[in-house]
Design an enzyme around this catalytic site. Sequence first.
Site, short mmCIF file in Angstrom:
data_model
loop_
_atom_site.label_atom_id
_atom_site.label_comp_id
_atom_site.label_asym_id
_atom_site.label_seq_id
_atom_site.Cartn_x
_atom_site.Cartn_y
_atom_site.Cartn_z
N ASN A 1 104.95 -2.52 42.76
CA ASN A 1 104.41 -1.17 42.58
C ASN A 1 103.33 -0.95 43.65
O ASN A 1 102.96 -1.89 44.36
CB ASN A 1 103.85 -1.02 41.15
N ASP B 1 106.29 -4.81 34.24
CA ASP B 1 106.66 -5.05 32.85
C ASP B 1 107.98 -5.81 32.75
O ASP B 1 108.26 -6.43 31.74
CB ASP B 1 106.76 -3.72 32.10
N LYS C 1 119.00 -15.03 50.81
CA LYS C 1 119.08 -13.56 50.92
C LYS C 1 120.50 -13.11 50.58
O LYS C 1 121.46 -13.58 51.19
CB LYS C 1 118.72 -13.15 52.36
N PHE D 1 92.86 -1.35 31.73
CA PHE D 1 93.06 -0.06 32.41
C PHE D 1 94.41 0.46 31.91
O PHE D 1 95.31 -0.34 31.67
CB PHE D 1 93.11 -0.25 33.93
N LYS E 1 97.20 1.67 23.61
CA LYS E 1 97.13 0.37 24.31
C LYS E 1 95.87 -0.39 23.89
O LYS E 1 95.89 -1.60 23.70
CB LYS E 1 97.15 0.56 25.82
N LYS F 1 96.42 -3.97 22.12
CA LYS F 1 96.05 -5.16 22.90
C LYS F 1 94.71 -5.74 22.45
O LYS F 1 94.17 -6.64 23.09
CB LYS F 1 96.07 -4.84 24.39
O1 PMT Z 1 95.03 -1.23 42.91
P1 PMT Z 1 94.72 0.24 43.23
O2 PMT Z 1 95.58 0.78 44.35
O3 PMT Z 1 93.25 0.46 43.47
O4 PMT Z 1 95.13 1.10 41.95
C1 PMT Z 1 94.37 1.00 40.78
C2 PMT Z 1 95.25 1.06 39.52
C3 PMT Z 1 95.94 2.42 39.45
C4 PMT Z 1 96.30 -0.05 39.55
C5 PMT Z 1 94.30 0.84 38.32
O5 PMT Z 1 93.29 1.83 38.31
C6 PMT Z 1 95.03 0.88 36.99
O6 PMT Z 1 95.23 1.93 36.39
N1 PMT Z 1 95.46 -0.33 36.50
C7 PMT Z 1 96.29 -0.49 35.33
C8 PMT Z 1 97.74 -0.55 35.76
C9 PMT Z 1 98.70 -0.81 34.62
O7 PMT Z 1 99.52 -1.66 34.73
O8 PMT Z 1 98.51 -0.07 33.55
P2 PMT Z 1 99.39 -0.22 32.17
O9 PMT Z 1 99.04 1.00 31.43
O10 PMT Z 1 100.80 -0.48 32.50
O11 PMT Z 1 98.80 -1.52 31.47
C10 PMT Z 1 97.72 -1.48 30.54
C11 PMT Z 1 96.88 -2.72 30.70
O12 PMT Z 1 97.65 -3.89 30.35
C12 PMT Z 1 96.35 -2.96 32.10
O13 PMT Z 1 95.04 -3.43 31.99
C13 PMT Z 1 97.28 -4.03 32.68
O14 PMT Z 1 96.59 -4.87 33.60
C14 PMT Z 1 97.68 -4.79 31.43
N2 PMT Z 1 99.07 -5.35 31.48
C15 PMT Z 1 100.13 -4.51 31.60
C16 PMT Z 1 101.40 -5.02 31.59
C17 PMT Z 1 101.58 -6.42 31.45
N3 PMT Z 1 102.80 -6.97 31.45
N4 PMT Z 1 100.51 -7.21 31.35
C18 PMT Z 1 99.26 -6.70 31.35
O15 PMT Z 1 98.28 -7.44 31.25
#
Ligand code: PMT
Length: 404
Positions: free
Chosen positions: A209, A278, A288, A322, A336, A340
């Site tokens: 991503n 995810d 490859k 986040f 979330k 979590k």
């Molecule tokens: O890196 P940049 O270019 O500065 O961009 C910043 C950002 C947009 C990545 C950042 O500000 C942000 O929003 N990060 C969260 C990205 C994310 O995966 O969000 P989510 O809503 O899918 O996940 C919720 C939380 O669970 C996040 O804290 C994530 O780290 C965590 N997570 C998600 C999926 C997973 N399999 N494991 C996790 O730990």
Amino acid sequence: MSVFEGKHILLGVTGSIAAYKAADIASKLTQAGAEVDVVLTEHARRFITEVTFRAITRRPVLIDLFDEPEERQIAHIHLAKRADVLLIAPATANILAKLAYGIADDLLTTLALATQAKLVIAPAMNTVMWQNPATQQNVRILEARGARFVYPVEGMLACGDVGAGKLADTPTILQAIEEVLNPPLRGVRLLVTAGPTEEPIDAVRHISNPSSGKMGYAIADEALRQGAEVTLVTGPTLLAPPAGAKTVPVRTAQQMLDACLQVYDAVDVVIATAAVSDYRPAEVWQGKRKKGEPEWTIRLVPNPDILRTLGERKGKQILVGFAAETQELLQNAQQKLREKNLDLIVANDVSQEGAGFRADTNRVTLLWADSTQKPLPLMSKREVAQYVLQAVRDLLRARSSSEG
Ligand code: PMT
């Protein structure tokens, strides 16, 4: 005893209409027990005179590089060595540019080069000048070198414009100096996740991503500056790791989980900014895969949810997530936070201009477990980091006072 007691503060005043406010700063610092030496630039003298500062600080005010109030000392070297903090307030766009590029053409800029004191900068200027990419780049250069900025606030400016550019108020500037002298996260062990993960499809292709790591690195860097001990678990990015952090580079979500679990029991706070995939391909092609077949179907299987795993094993840690959303921002973020087992979530509408992935700025809403929320305007990722860490400090304080 005040943290300012016996501290030596150099106060550099530059040529802004806000120069008169520096008198209040000098006065409050002097009352708090600091020894304040004021250095005025030539342009500052158009706005305020040395008489004011001499009366407030009861010390000589310095202007010229060749002024030598004490015969046996070279004034700028002596002052530079003694200073605990060099505060520049108000700081113009001009001084930011000079500081960023090491220009030393007057007493203040020469002192800034000659001192090892902590640098605190409170800019004040017209909004367009503040937002100019040249000024913003200079801010980033100085921050990367460890300068502490007290960002200008929004309001009616002397030129009649309304916007960001007003000098921050005296208590905010004093608090920044206090934090520099007495870092508020000293002794706190912090784990930050940052960047994307990459899930290999074959030897040369992967699912990922657009996360650049900027948000997470800004938090790690700001936390270091506030005295925390930082472990940064990072997916692949082009950024230089913040000096002083223990950086653990990983590629996949599974590797990120393993690296987090390694340190989890020994940390006080986790801030998860990483954009974790995810899903990952169920099978990874060896070598490859050649082009040839008309279609290629890739079966995906779920990755572990790192933050959920940490939430399930939560002991004394404060957990901050986040949420990157494109719709139903607050509802999804709240869900979330609950699922979590988080203390705080930073809701990030990544569909907005200047927010989310790759940008230097972000627009977020802080959401607490008790449903309190704090929407923040568009600001630099460094500023977002400061708000998030302030919230973490409040949560740590609340926890330690509830433990008695
Ligand atoms: O890196 P940049 O270019 O500065 O961009 C910043 C950002 C947009 C990545 C950042 O500000 C942000 O929003 N990060 C969260 C990205 C994310 O995966 O969000 P989510 O809503 O899918 O996940 C919720 C939380 O669970 C996040 O804290 C994530 O780290 C965590 N997570 C998600 C999926 C997973 N399999 N494991 C996790 O730990």
